[in-house]
Every structure is written in structure tokens, then in C-alpha cells.
Scaffold this active site. Structure first.
Site, PDB file in Angstrom:
ATOM      1  CG  HIS B  34       5.146 -34.822 -31.813  1.00 34.01           C
ATOM      2  ND1 HIS B  34       5.189 -35.707 -30.756  1.00 34.01           N
ATOM      3  CD2 HIS B  34       5.587 -35.500 -32.903  1.00 34.01           C
ATOM      4  CE1 HIS B  34       5.639 -36.875 -31.193  1.00 34.01           C
ATOM      5  NE2 HIS B  34       5.875 -36.782 -32.487  1.00 34.01           N
ATOM      6  CG  HIS B 115       0.219 -38.914 -37.932  1.00 36.49           C
ATOM      7  ND1 HIS B 115       1.193 -38.888 -38.919  1.00 36.49           N
ATOM      8  CD2 HIS B 115       0.772 -39.592 -36.896  1.00 36.49           C
ATOM      9  CE1 HIS B 115       2.265 -39.517 -38.500  1.00 36.49           C
ATOM     10  NE2 HIS B 115       2.047 -39.955 -37.267  1.00 36.49           N
TER      11      HIS B 115
END
Lengths: 172, 172
Positions: B34, B115
Site C-alpha cells: 500500500h 512510498h
């Protein structure tokens, strides 16, 4: 791509289920505790928008339902699975039926037995020991379910949520 | 209850991330790959409907965004984490800002570095070895993200999706 449709019960019920799943469920780490409302099925990734549109229509027409757990049960000897038995009711059955219409139709492998798995692929001794204890426990859990989730499976076997559908939003 | 807000990228990118996470990410089994768009935060379970209403308003106003991965990077020496670096863009930053307004406001522990984690709590030798190899690899992945997920954490540390929010639905 493999898709599935499931309901995640309240955190409280998931935590109880996980206390067993951690030890007894070989699929513990693949997906949170859930009530499957449509068995996993194959569909093309390109057809996802058609699928989602159908699910939106269905979810609006269907009603929130009562999720009631009254006892633990087992699929033994068919499979060495232990589960929380979810009481049937019209809204839940209606949702299950609706999720097998239109492009969602798939031939069913077995009848619908609403349940939340807490153990699977258990060896016989463990299954009979744990089930023997759980049969003596009284469960009396009730909550209202107002949503279901469309999930897809990754290559490692885990499931990711694609979208949440709210039940009965058409009423508001 | 602990909540978090995240984006699940395409199955393709999740599968790539998992090929590393399986070996290098201690939190591999807690949540699918995720992009965190809001750090985990505490909120009362009773306040969930207020939270959801705010998220609906925000998601309608925000736009789908481009998720572009151009390289691998590391937070070392702050933490021994490896990640796919997600390029910043106005829509993504705008979403991140919007998710910290109203009752969602929380003081931030650190600046936003978009990220997708592929390794964490790695020992130094492993980190420098793997990162050394990944630095030489070219990544050029781009996709459009049109949704985010509100998740909550169970007692065992895993995350369950509560609801999906579609970006920019207000336009249609």
C-alpha cells in the site's frame, strides 16, 4: 483474476475469530475474518467496471441484515473446518441470491451455509478436541451488517479489497 | 480504535511489492502492499460516522492521481526500510493535505514521503545488499489511482478495510 465477495464483521467479532484462527486456520494470514457471501469466482480484469456497476445496483436494492452467531459448528467429515454458525435470515439469503444474478451468475459448488471460519485443515484429533470444548460454550452475538466488500486475490494467495458496497443506500 | 488511510495499487504492482515483502518485510502478513496517504491515527469507534462523512466530502472534491514509481529508495539510517519511491504530484499532495483537515487533523510525526514499503526492520547487511542491487534496476511504472481505503487495526495487528472512497465522483 479471482474475485470474492465477503462481509467483515465488527472488530469485536473479528478479534474473537482471530483468537482461534491464529492457531487453527491455515489461511489466517490471507484475509481478515469474514462471512463469504459469494464464493470466489473468475472474471476478466477488463470486466471489473461492469461487475462494479452491477454490484452497486444490487447493494442499493438489498437491505442491511442481522448477523447473529449462536453457536460453533463444523463441516466435518466433508472438511476439517470449524466455524461460527451465522443464523440465516431473509435479508442475508436475498443478498446471497442477488449476488448470483446477471454477469455474476456462476454454478454453485455447494449450498449456502453462512459461516465465519475459525479453523481449517485441522487434524482430526485437534478438531474434535477444540470442537468438543466449543460446543459447550454459549455464543450470543448479534450485529447489523450494512456493507459488503469486493476483493481480489494476489499471486501470494492474500486478498485485497477493491471496493466497499453499502446496503440499502437507495432508501436514503 | 486505530485507523489508517491507504491506497492499494494495481494487482500487478502489489505482486511485485510482495515478491520483496515476503522476504524482507516484517509486516508482510498484516496488510496488502500500500501507499499510506494518512498515518495511522486514533479515533473513537463512535465517531466513525462523522469521519466517514468527512472522507466522503473530501474524496468527491479530490481528483484521481497518477501513481508513478521510478526507483527504489531507503529510509536508512533513520529506519532500515526499503521502498518503491512514488513521485509527488499536485493531486497526491492535495489529497494528503485534505486528509489532515477538520476532525481528521493530527500533528504529523514526519514529512510526507510517498512510498510503497517493500522491506522493513532489515538487518544492515541485507539492506545494503538488496538496496545495492535494486538501485541498478530501472523501474518505470505508472497507473491512475481513483480510490482510497479507510482501514482499522485488529488486536493481532492486521488491518481490515472499513470503506472505499472514490476520488472525484463529484465530477460525474
Amino acid at each position: 483474476m479471482k474475485y470474492g465477495i465477503a462481509v467483515f464483521p465488527s472488530k469485536k467479532l473479528q478479534d474473537i475469530a482471530n483468537s482461534y484462527r491464529k492457531r487453527y486456520d491455515t489461511k489466517y494470514s490471507l484475509v481478515p475474518p469474514h462471512l463469504t457471501v459469494k464464493e470466489p469466482f473468475e472474471a476478466d480484469e477488463q470486466d471489473i467496471q461492469t461487475l462494479v456497476a452491477e454490484l452497486r445496483t444490487i447493494s442499493k436494492k438489498q437491505k442491511p441484515f442481522k448477523l447473529e452467531v449462536l453457536k460453533y459448528s463444523s463441516f466435518y467429515p466433508a472438511t476439517n473446518t470449524l466455524y461460527m454458525k451465522v443464523a440465516e435470515n431473509d435479508q442475508l439469503l436475498s443478498l446471497h441470491e442477488a449476488l448470483n444474478t446477471g454477469s455474476l451468475y456462476r454454478e454453485r459448488a455447494h449450498p449456502f451455509v453462512p459461516h465465519i471460519t475459525i479453523g481449517q485443515e485441522m487434524n482430526y484429533d485437534e478438531l474434535s478436541d477444540v470442537f468438543g470444548r466449543l460446543k459447550l460454550e454459549s455464543v450470543d452475538h448479534e450485529e447489523t451488517v450494512d456493507r459488503f466488500q469486493l476483493l481480489y486475490q494476489l499471486e501470494n494467495g492474500t486478498w485485497t479489497v477493491y471496493e466497499t458496497f453499502l446496503l440499502g443506500e437507495g432508501d436514503s
